[in-house]
Write a protein that holds these residues in place. Structure first.
Motif, short mmCIF file in Angstrom:
data_model
loop_
_atom_site.label_atom_id
_atom_site.label_comp_id
_atom_site.label_asym_id
_atom_site.label_seq_id
_atom_site.Cartn_x
_atom_site.Cartn_y
_atom_site.Cartn_z
N GLU A 11 0.83 -1.21 0.00
CA GLU A 11 0.00 0.00 0.00
C GLU A 11 0.86 1.26 0.00
O GLU A 11 0.53 2.25 -0.66
N PHE A 12 1.98 1.24 0.74
CA PHE A 12 2.93 2.36 0.66
C PHE A 12 3.44 2.52 -0.77
O PHE A 12 3.54 3.63 -1.29
N GLU A 13 3.78 1.40 -1.40
CA GLU A 13 4.28 1.45 -2.77
C GLU A 13 3.22 1.97 -3.74
O GLU A 13 3.51 2.76 -4.64
N THR A 14 1.98 1.54 -3.55
CA THR A 14 0.88 2.04 -4.39
C THR A 14 0.74 3.55 -4.24
O THR A 14 0.60 4.28 -5.22
N PHE A 15 0.79 4.02 -2.99
CA PHE A 15 0.73 5.46 -2.75
C PHE A 15 1.85 6.18 -3.49
O PHE A 15 1.62 7.15 -4.21
N ALA A 16 3.08 5.70 -3.32
CA ALA A 16 4.24 6.36 -3.92
C ALA A 16 4.18 6.32 -5.45
O ALA A 16 4.49 7.31 -6.12
N THR A 17 3.76 5.20 -6.00
CA THR A 17 3.67 5.06 -7.45
C THR A 17 2.63 6.01 -8.05
O THR A 17 2.84 6.58 -9.12
N ASN A 18 1.54 6.20 -7.35
CA ASN A 18 0.46 7.04 -7.85
C ASN A 18 0.63 8.53 -7.53
O ASN A 18 -0.06 9.36 -8.11
N HIS A 19 1.52 8.85 -6.60
CA HIS A 19 1.73 10.26 -6.23
C HIS A 19 2.51 10.94 -7.35
O HIS A 19 3.55 10.46 -7.78
N LYS A 20 2.03 12.08 -7.81
CA LYS A 20 2.62 12.75 -8.98
C LYS A 20 3.99 13.35 -8.73
O LYS A 20 4.72 13.63 -9.67
N GLN A 21 4.38 13.52 -7.46
CA GLN A 21 5.70 14.09 -7.19
C GLN A 21 6.78 13.02 -6.98
O GLN A 21 7.94 13.26 -7.24
N ILE A 22 6.41 11.88 -6.49
CA ILE A 22 7.37 10.83 -6.14
C ILE A 22 7.85 10.11 -7.40
O ILE A 22 7.05 9.70 -8.24
N GLN A 23 9.16 9.95 -7.52
CA GLN A 23 9.74 9.25 -8.66
C GLN A 23 10.21 7.84 -8.33
O GLN A 23 10.35 7.02 -9.22
N ASN A 24 10.47 7.58 -7.04
CA ASN A 24 11.01 6.27 -6.66
C ASN A 24 10.54 5.90 -5.27
O ASN A 24 10.41 6.75 -4.39
#
Length: 160
Positions: A11-24
């Motif tokens: 779920e953390f990874e899903t959040f990070a992947t979908n967040h428009k600012q996060i690249q990795n």
């Protein structure tokens, strides 16, 4: 059903992947950020999740994590405050994401984990950092926990 470590990290990874600012996205020990040049290259901004001690209490189990959002700053540090502001907002977005996750019932097809049984535990403190790790990153870190009801029921034990 207890929510597992793997489900929370996913779920953390899903959040990070979908967040428009996060690249990795990454998770693990902090030394992996420091020595990433020996492991893998990161694109920034980076969202990192590190384990904290989990706690077992009276009828509850709590998964605890240190979450960090970080980015590179220009050599002249002209964008340091902008990076701090953006990375703090990413952590606030994280809290909002999980607040919503633990407050909404999904359909069985989209929400196989019962997040409604999870209470979000926040530390109340976000801590900024500058010129950290080998890449001289700037960002913020916070602790977040997921308190889950836990019954000491031996009916579900995988034993005969």
């Amino acid at each position: 059903m207890i929510i597992t470590y793997n489900q929370i990290l996913k779920e953390f990874e899903t959040f990070a992947t979908n967040h428009k600012q996060i690249q990795n996205f990454g998770n693990g020990d902090l030394w992996e950020i420091v020595e990433h040049n020996q492991l893998t290259d990161f694109n920034y901004p980076l969202f990192w999740v590190a384990d904290q001690p989990a706690t077992l209490g009276d009828g509850v189990f709590t998964w605890n994590f240190n979450v960090m959002a970080m980015d590179l700053v220009n050599k002249d540090e002209s964008n340091e405050n902008e990076v701090k502001s953006d990375m703090c907002q990413v952590l606030l977005d994280t809290v909002a994401y999980f607040e919503h996750k633990t407050d909404v019932v999904g359909t069985p097809a989209t929400n196989k984990v019962d997040w409604l049984k999870v209470n979000l535990v926040r530390s109340g403190t976000l801590t900024s950092f500058t010129e950290r790790f080998e890449d001289e990153l700037t960002g913020w870190g916070m602790n977040i926990g997921f308190k889950i009801p836990f019954s000491y029921d031996n009916c579900n034990l995988p034993i005969t």
